[in-house]
Scaffold this motif. Structure first.
Motif, PDB file in Angstrom:
ATOM      1  N   MET A  48       0.842  -1.181   0.000  1.00 29.55           N
ATOM      2  CA  MET A  48       0.000   0.000   0.000  1.00 29.55           C
ATOM      3  C   MET A  48       0.886   1.241   0.000  1.00 29.55           C
ATOM      4  SD  MET A  48      -3.048  -1.106   2.602  1.00 29.55           S
ATOM      5  CE  MET A  48      -3.907  -2.670   2.366  1.00 29.55           C
ATOM      6  N   ASN A  49       0.562   2.160  -0.885  1.00 31.04           N
ATOM      7  CA  ASN A  49       1.336   3.384  -1.057  1.00 31.04           C
ATOM      8  C   ASN A  49       0.651   4.507  -0.289  1.00 31.04           C
ATOM      9  OD1 ASN A  49       2.796   5.565  -1.924  1.00 31.04           O
ATOM     10  ND2 ASN A  49       2.608   5.118  -4.103  1.00 31.04           N
ATOM     11  N   PRO A  88       0.947   7.009  -7.198  1.00 35.84           N
ATOM     12  CA  PRO A  88       1.226   7.876  -8.348  1.00 35.84           C
ATOM     13  C   PRO A  88       0.743   7.342  -9.689  1.00 35.84           C
ATOM     14  CG  PRO A  88       3.216   6.722  -7.697  1.00 35.84           C
ATOM     15  CD  PRO A  88       2.183   6.389  -6.665  1.00 35.84           C
ATOM     16  N   SER A  89       0.353   6.064  -9.784  1.00 36.13           N
ATOM     17  CA  SER A  89      -0.264   5.569 -11.020  1.00 36.13           C
ATOM     18  C   SER A  89      -1.775   5.529 -10.843  1.00 36.13           C
ATOM     19  CB  SER A  89       0.289   4.190 -11.385  1.00 36.13           C
ATOM     20  OG  SER A  89       0.024   3.256 -10.363  1.00 36.13           O
ATOM     21  N   ALA A 132      -4.517  13.688 -19.622  1.00 37.98           N
ATOM     22  CA  ALA A 132      -5.541  12.664 -19.413  1.00 37.98           C
ATOM     23  C   ALA A 132      -4.839  11.327 -19.218  1.00 37.98           C
ATOM     24  CB  ALA A 132      -6.479  12.613 -20.606  1.00 37.98           C
ATOM     25  N   SER A 133      -4.787  10.866 -17.974  1.00 34.06           N
ATOM     26  CA  SER A 133      -3.959   9.701 -17.666  1.00 34.06           C
ATOM     27  C   SER A 133      -4.640   8.376 -17.945  1.00 34.06           C
ATOM     28  CB  SER A 133      -3.467   9.752 -16.220  1.00 34.06           C
ATOM     29  OG  SER A 133      -4.491  10.098 -15.333  1.00 34.06           O
ATOM     30  N   GLU A 134      -5.883   8.393 -18.424  1.00 34.06           N
ATOM     31  CA  GLU A 134      -6.521   7.165 -18.890  1.00 34.06           C
ATOM     32  C   GLU A 134      -5.811   6.635 -20.145  1.00 34.06           C
ATOM     33  OE1 GLU A 134      -8.886   4.851 -17.344  1.00 34.06           O
ATOM     34  OE2 GLU A 134     -10.225   6.572 -17.269  1.00 34.06           O
ATOM     35  N   LYS A 135      -5.279   7.574 -20.927  1.00 35.40           N
ATOM     36  CA  LYS A 135      -4.603   7.186 -22.165  1.00 35.40           C
ATOM     37  C   LYS A 135      -3.385   6.320 -21.853  1.00 35.40           C
ATOM     38  CE  LYS A 135      -5.735  11.265 -24.970  1.00 35.40           C
ATOM     39  NZ  LYS A 135      -5.144  12.368 -25.759  1.00 35.40           N
ATOM     40  N   GLY A 136      -3.308   5.182 -22.510  1.00 37.73           N
ATOM     41  CA  GLY A 136      -2.150   4.312 -22.339  1.00 37.73           C
ATOM     42  C   GLY A 136      -2.312   3.241 -21.288  1.00 37.73           C
ATOM     43  N   VAL A 163      -7.118  12.246 -14.307  1.00 38.92           N
ATOM     44  CA  VAL A 163      -6.298  13.416 -14.593  1.00 38.92           C
ATOM     45  C   VAL A 163      -4.962  13.293 -13.877  1.00 38.92           C
ATOM     46  CG1 VAL A 163      -6.063  15.898 -14.116  1.00 38.92           C
ATOM     47  CG2 VAL A 163      -8.194  15.010 -15.105  1.00 38.92           C
ATOM     48  N   ASN A 164      -3.899  13.620 -14.594  1.00 42.32           N
ATOM     49  CA  ASN A 164      -2.550  13.680 -14.031  1.00 42.32           C
ATOM     50  C   ASN A 164      -2.087  15.132 -14.082  1.00 42.32           C
ATOM     51  OD1 ASN A 164       0.250  13.710 -13.631  1.00 42.32           O
ATOM     52  ND2 ASN A 164       0.544  11.717 -14.582  1.00 42.32           N
TER      53      ASN A 164
END
Length: 278
Positions: free
Chosen positions: A2-3, A177-178, A55-59, A98-99
């Motif tokens: 756990m982070n 962070p991810s 947009a951090s959904e990408k990838g 969102v990042n």
């Protein structure tokens, strides 16, 4: 592993969440009859970029888009599709991450296209129950409680009190962070006092998906891309609401709030946001 997040990291995630909340507030007045889902994708992606974020959904697992856009019986993970339009009376769910400078946030919201005048009592009830279920889960996200307390609060309200089905197969998660972090998994059903204990510094999503009928889901595929997404197994309508929140010594803190007045008791204080380098 756990982070756990520091107070500074939580404040940074709240800044990311404010951008994401801004997208949803924009969508309230932007979604309209006949709008192509790819136009929704492009507007959202531009809003996020214009606010200094990505947009951090990408990838993620090969996903191509900033948004997941799921319509009516589509439960989750459906993609924007060129030529697929939304229409008055459709129940549309928009989910995104969102990042902002490495700080992540994640939130989904449900919309009736055309607003109240094009909704129905059954859609209104499904949306209201799903949204309240999310907040009942958030209320259980207290340091010292267990994940089963969150799940039971949601399941009891959705299924026992309102006779809808809460999806079992798709769950909330740790974030940052991810986009998806290991532990604790947040099931939207469960047994009180069971599961991993919640501790300050955890940041999680609570994101119940509620079907009008069965809790079971089925898999479909976007023919053009081969991407798999989920629909209710019996073809009934599905709604979803999702917030990112932090577990703190002072209760759960919503990091993706769209309504500071309604969410007042769940918000970080100005002192908790006071990191001049953010």
């Amino acid at each position: 592993m756990m982070n756990l997040k520091s107070p500074r990291e939580i404040a940074g995630m709240a800044k990311s969440g404010a951008i994401l909340a801004g997208v949803h507030k924009m969508l309230r007045t932007t979604l309209h009859d006949g709008m192509d889902t790819m136009d929704i994708e492009n507007i959202v992606d531009k809003f996020i970029t214009d606010h200094g974020a990505t947009a951090s959904e990408k990838g993620v697992d090969g996903y191509l888009y900033a948004t997941c856009i799921s319509i009516n019986d589509e439960v989750a993970h459906a993609t924007p599709r060129q030529g697929l339009a939304i229409h008055n009376g459709d129940l549309v769910k928009v989910d995104m991450c969102v990042n902002w400078h490495g700080y992540q946030s994640d939130s989904a919201w449900s919309y009736v296209i055309g607003g109240e005048s094009h909704s129905t009592p059954r859609i209104d009830k499904l949306m209201a129950v799903t949204k309240k279920a999310m907040y009942l889960g958030i209320d259980q996200a207290q340091a010292g409680n267990r994940t089963g307390d969150i799940g039971w609060a949601i399941q009891d309200y959705v299924e026992n009190q309102n006779h809808f089905g809460v999806v079992r197969d798709l769950i909330g998660h740790g974030i940052g962070p991810s986009v998806h972090e290991d532990g604790p998994d947040i099931y939207h059903y469960g047994t009180p006092h069971k599961g991993p204990r919640l501790v300050p510094g955890m940041v999680i999503t609570i994101e119940p998906m509620v079907n009008e009928g069965t809790w079971e889901i089925a898999t479909k595929v976007v023919k053009k891309t081969g991407w798999e997404y989920y629909v209710s197994a019996d073809g009934t309508l599905s709604a979803q609401y999702e917030h990112t929140l932090a577990i703190t010594d002072h209760g759960p803190k919503i990091l993706t709030s769209q309504d500071p007045e309604f969410d007042a008791k769940y918000l970080l204080t100005p002192e908790e946001m006071d990191f001049p380098d953010l």
